[in-house]
Design a protein around this motif. Structure first.
Motif, mmCIF file in Angstrom:
data_model
loop_
_atom_site.group_PDB
_atom_site.id
_atom_site.type_symbol
_atom_site.label_atom_id
_atom_site.label_comp_id
_atom_site.label_asym_id
_atom_site.label_seq_id
_atom_site.Cartn_x
_atom_site.Cartn_y
_atom_site.Cartn_z
ATOM 1 N N GLU A 66 0.885 -1.291 -0.103
ATOM 2 C CA GLU A 66 -0.046 -0.134 -0.125
ATOM 3 C C GLU A 66 0.844 1.105 -0.078
ATOM 4 O O GLU A 66 0.584 2.129 -0.753
ATOM 5 C CB GLU A 66 -0.949 -0.152 1.109
ATOM 6 C CG GLU A 66 -1.999 -0.656 1.101
ATOM 7 C CD GLU A 66 -2.829 -1.122 2.425
ATOM 8 O OE1 GLU A 66 -2.728 -0.488 3.373
ATOM 9 O OE2 GLU A 66 -3.245 -2.361 2.256
ATOM 10 N N ALA A 67 1.949 1.229 0.751
ATOM 11 C CA ALA A 67 2.846 2.303 1.163
ATOM 12 C C ALA A 67 3.467 2.591 -0.450
ATOM 13 O O ALA A 67 3.480 3.695 -0.946
ATOM 14 C CB ALA A 67 3.770 1.973 1.991
ATOM 15 N N THR A 233 19.418 -6.873 4.864
ATOM 16 C CA THR A 233 18.856 -6.391 3.325
ATOM 17 C C THR A 233 17.093 -6.569 3.642
ATOM 18 O O THR A 233 16.700 -7.507 4.174
ATOM 19 C CB THR A 233 18.947 -7.304 2.545
ATOM 20 O OG1 THR A 233 18.435 -7.102 1.138
ATOM 21 C CG2 THR A 233 19.208 -8.790 2.762
ATOM 22 N N PHE A 234 16.385 -6.065 2.713
ATOM 23 C CA PHE A 234 14.809 -6.210 2.749
ATOM 24 C C PHE A 234 14.564 -7.168 1.607
ATOM 25 O O PHE A 234 13.354 -7.414 1.503
ATOM 26 C CB PHE A 234 14.390 -4.859 2.470
ATOM 27 C CG PHE A 234 14.331 -4.062 3.958
ATOM 28 C CD1 PHE A 234 13.204 -4.013 4.632
ATOM 29 C CD2 PHE A 234 15.322 -3.310 4.106
ATOM 30 C CE1 PHE A 234 13.167 -3.291 5.904
ATOM 31 C CE2 PHE A 234 15.498 -2.537 5.317
ATOM 32 C CZ PHE A 234 14.189 -2.449 6.053
ATOM 33 N N SER A 235 15.653 -7.717 1.078
ATOM 34 C CA SER A 235 15.395 -8.786 -0.018
ATOM 35 C C SER A 235 14.681 -10.221 0.523
ATOM 36 O O SER A 235 14.550 -11.072 -0.513
ATOM 37 C CB SER A 235 16.646 -8.790 -0.971
ATOM 38 O OG SER A 235 17.077 -7.812 -1.481
ATOM 39 N N LEU A 243 12.111 -4.573 -5.250
ATOM 40 C CA LEU A 243 12.271 -3.193 -4.865
ATOM 41 C C LEU A 243 13.371 -2.528 -4.499
ATOM 42 O O LEU A 243 13.516 -1.313 -4.641
ATOM 43 C CB LEU A 243 11.208 -3.261 -3.675
ATOM 44 C CG LEU A 243 9.708 -3.262 -4.106
ATOM 45 C CD1 LEU A 243 8.635 -3.221 -2.995
ATOM 46 C CD2 LEU A 243 9.104 -2.176 -5.314
ATOM 47 N N ARG A 244 14.324 -3.440 -3.859
ATOM 48 C CA ARG A 244 15.639 -2.873 -3.571
ATOM 49 C C ARG A 244 15.765 -2.183 -2.555
ATOM 50 O O ARG A 244 15.795 -0.829 -2.445
ATOM 51 C CB ARG A 244 16.404 -2.353 -5.004
ATOM 52 C CG ARG A 244 16.481 -2.916 -6.161
ATOM 53 C CD ARG A 244 16.958 -4.585 -6.103
ATOM 54 N NE ARG A 244 18.454 -4.417 -5.672
ATOM 55 C CZ ARG A 244 18.897 -5.286 -4.805
ATOM 56 N NH1 ARG A 244 18.446 -6.233 -4.327
ATOM 57 N NH2 ARG A 244 20.112 -5.211 -4.727
ATOM 58 N N PRO A 268 15.215 4.790 -4.160
ATOM 59 C CA PRO A 268 13.741 4.567 -4.871
ATOM 60 C C PRO A 268 12.893 4.765 -3.650
ATOM 61 O O PRO A 268 13.043 4.043 -2.779
ATOM 62 C CB PRO A 268 13.858 3.167 -5.527
ATOM 63 C CG PRO A 268 15.016 2.628 -4.946
ATOM 64 C CD PRO A 268 16.153 3.515 -4.394
ATOM 65 N N ILE A 269 11.836 6.013 -3.866
ATOM 66 C CA ILE A 269 10.941 6.055 -2.940
ATOM 67 C C ILE A 269 9.936 5.434 -2.370
ATOM 68 O O ILE A 269 9.585 4.987 -1.493
ATOM 69 C CB ILE A 269 10.434 7.499 -2.899
ATOM 70 C CG1 ILE A 269 9.633 7.883 -4.245
ATOM 71 C CG2 ILE A 269 11.622 8.753 -2.891
ATOM 72 C CD1 ILE A 269 8.936 9.117 -4.227
ATOM 73 N N THR A 270 9.743 4.232 -3.643
ATOM 74 C CA THR A 270 8.751 3.164 -3.303
ATOM 75 C C THR A 270 9.323 2.425 -2.278
ATOM 76 O O THR A 270 8.729 1.914 -1.499
ATOM 77 C CB THR A 270 8.339 2.743 -4.732
ATOM 78 O OG1 THR A 270 9.538 2.412 -5.389
ATOM 79 C CG2 THR A 270 7.534 3.614 -5.298
ATOM 80 N N ALA A 271 10.512 2.032 -2.571
ATOM 81 C CA ALA A 271 11.142 1.012 -1.729
ATOM 82 C C ALA A 271 11.232 1.525 -0.408
ATOM 83 O O ALA A 271 11.069 0.784 0.643
ATOM 84 C CB ALA A 271 12.651 0.528 -2.327
ATOM 85 N N VAL A 272 11.649 2.857 -0.181
ATOM 86 C CA VAL A 272 11.944 3.311 1.162
ATOM 87 C C VAL A 272 10.633 3.132 1.970
ATOM 88 O O VAL A 272 10.735 2.977 3.043
ATOM 89 C CB VAL A 272 12.537 4.748 1.151
ATOM 90 C CG1 VAL A 272 12.428 5.322 2.351
ATOM 91 C CG2 VAL A 272 13.927 4.786 0.569
ATOM 92 N N VAL A 273 9.617 3.626 1.534
ATOM 93 C CA VAL A 273 8.224 3.653 2.146
ATOM 94 C C VAL A 273 7.860 2.175 2.502
ATOM 95 O O VAL A 273 7.317 2.024 3.413
ATOM 96 C CB VAL A 273 7.131 4.549 1.550
ATOM 97 C CG1 VAL A 273 7.557 6.053 1.534
ATOM 98 C CG2 VAL A 273 6.833 4.179 0.227
ATOM 99 N N ALA A 274 8.192 1.531 1.649
ATOM 100 C CA ALA A 274 7.880 -0.042 1.848
ATOM 101 C C ALA A 274 8.547 -0.718 2.988
ATOM 102 O O ALA A 274 8.122 -1.402 3.865
ATOM 103 C CB ALA A 274 7.914 -0.726 0.272
ATOM 104 N N ALA A 275 9.755 -0.197 2.963
ATOM 105 C CA ALA A 275 10.735 -0.982 3.778
ATOM 106 C C ALA A 275 10.226 -0.460 5.174
ATOM 107 O O ALA A 275 10.155 -1.120 6.317
ATOM 108 C CB ALA A 275 12.175 -0.453 3.624
#
Ligand SMILES: Cc1ncc(COP(=O)(O)O)c(C=O)c1O
Length: 398
Positions: A66-67, A233-235, A243-244, A268-275
């Motif tokens: 969602e984020a 890592t978030f992987s 998403l990296r 990548p801001i999508t990755a940051v907010v997802a993390a």
């Protein structure tokens, strides 16, 4: 809250002053798990079972999705403060100061850059055998001697042998749970290594898979200001490989040395907010750890019942013994649309299997049974080689 005109950190300002390190950074090709896993393969056929690269089939958790989705519309802006928010979240969770944390698009970059910062022709890179190869590729790229030390009988890092083998060490790499064996090196062994290492060397603890096991983290050594670099890592458990996002934790002076080789690029801001959303989801880690452990123990029980040998792992992958050179088995599995992992020279009859979903592991079991009974072979021809992902030009460590 900061904004993108308010870039106040000294580290961010210093990125403008290029050092001699820059030429090494430019020469350093980042080697990642999918490059290693898929050096010989392929555009996957439809419906392929992909259990070759330690990915998480669950993907990002609901709040992370969602984020990220909500952030797409703002993709026209760098929005550095989102990274600051993520660092702040990590700092609060880990009991660290924000200055002890840097965020990257995955942990591969800080891993390579730390090797560049702390090793050289005179200061060796010391790693376990078998171990995760990325740091060895980085070492070879910059002319560092790689010292490989066999794991102990229980597949832990042999820290005393690592110390004895490299009095000139620049960096000791400890991956726990270890990729590819999924086995733990105890906190007391890591502490011993830190206490007895040569002056000016560092111990890099790679905790890519730590959330899948019960072993304690080495984060307390970072909190205590030791010569320790810790990677996350978030992987893996967070399911964000594509998403990296990753992070490195260390003393600010150590982070600064790593940053000489690159860092503080916009994330990548999508990755940051997802993390950040993933970190705030208190159910994610325990729930996914439970799911992985349940499927893994079901697979192990099946392997036991059918007489196959494997190394008991505490992670989301394990080493499986083919009792013969493993390559034909890997290729025969691919013929059945089940893509399993690679081979490490130290264990030539073993191949690494990632723990997928329960249905995926059932397909794996059916295919494995056929391959091991000789009902299926790879004689139809090897899978096609990817031009984009092959490792030609990189020196594979001996
Ligand atoms: C041991 C280990 N360290 C680090 C990484 C880096 O992963 P990423 O760059 O996706 O964060 C991986 C990926 O598989 C890994 O297995």
């Amino acid at each position: 809250m900061a904004n993108d005109l308010n870039v106040s950190s000294a580290s961010r300002r210093s990125f403008l002053s290029l050092s001699a390190a820059a030429s090494v950074a430019l020469a350093l090709r980042i080697v990642t798990e999918p490059m290693l896993a898929r050096a010989r393969v392929h555009n996957f056929p439809k419906d392929a079972i992909r259990i070759d690269a330690n990915e998480n089939p669950l993907g990002p958790c609901a709040s992370a999705r969602e984020a990220a989705a909500a952030m797409v519309a703002q993709g026209g802006r760098y929005s550095f403060w989102l990274t600051d928010d993520m660092v702040q979240t990590l700092a609060e969770m880990e009991g660290l100061k924000p200055e002890q944390i840097r965020v990257y698009p995955g942990s591969s970059e800080p891993l390579h850059h730390a090797v560049a910062a702390f090793t050289s022709a005179q200061r060796s890179y010391v790693t376990a055998d078998p171990g995760y190869e990325a740091g060895m590729f980085a070492s070879n790229a910059i002319g560092t001697t790689v010292v490989k030390v066999p794991l102990t009988k229980s597949y832990a890092h042999d820290v005393k042998a690592m110390l004895a083998a490299a009095p000139n060490a620049g960096l000791f790499y400890v991956c726990t749970p270890n990729n590819p064996t999924g086995t733990i090196t105890s906190h007391s062994d890591i502490e011993y290594l830190v206490q007895n290492k040569p002056k000016d060397s560092v111990v890099m603890v790679d905790e890519a898979y730590i959330h899948f096991c019960d072993a304690p983290s080495a984060m307390d050594l970072v909190r205590a200001g030791k010569d320790v670099i810790l990677l996350r890592t978030f992987s893996k458990i967070y399911g964000m490989a594509g998403l990296r996002c990753g992070a490195v934790f260390a003393r600010p002076d150590v982070l600064e040395k790593i940053e000489n080789y690159g860092g503080w690029n916009a994330m990548p801001i999508t990755a940051v907010v997802a993390a950040t959303a993933s970190l705030k989801d208190q159910q994610l880690v325990p729930e996914r750890k439970r799911i992985n452990a349940r499927i893994r123990s079901q697979v192990f029980a099946w392997l036991d019942r059918n007489g196959y040998s494997y190394i008991p792992s505490e992670s989301n992958f394990f080493m499986l013994d083919t009792k013969r050179p493993a390559k034909p088995a890997i290729e025969a599995m691919a013929k059945q649309n089940v893509y399993i992992g690679r081979i490490w020279p130290a264990m030539p009859t073993y191949t690494r299997i990632t723990v997928g979903t329960a249905p995926e592991m059932e397909q794996f079991q059916t295919a494995w049974q056929k391959v091991m009974s000789g009902a299926v072979t790879a004689s139809v021809g090897a899978p096609p080689i990817s031009r984009r992902r092959n490792l030609d030009g990189l020196v594979i460590p001996a």
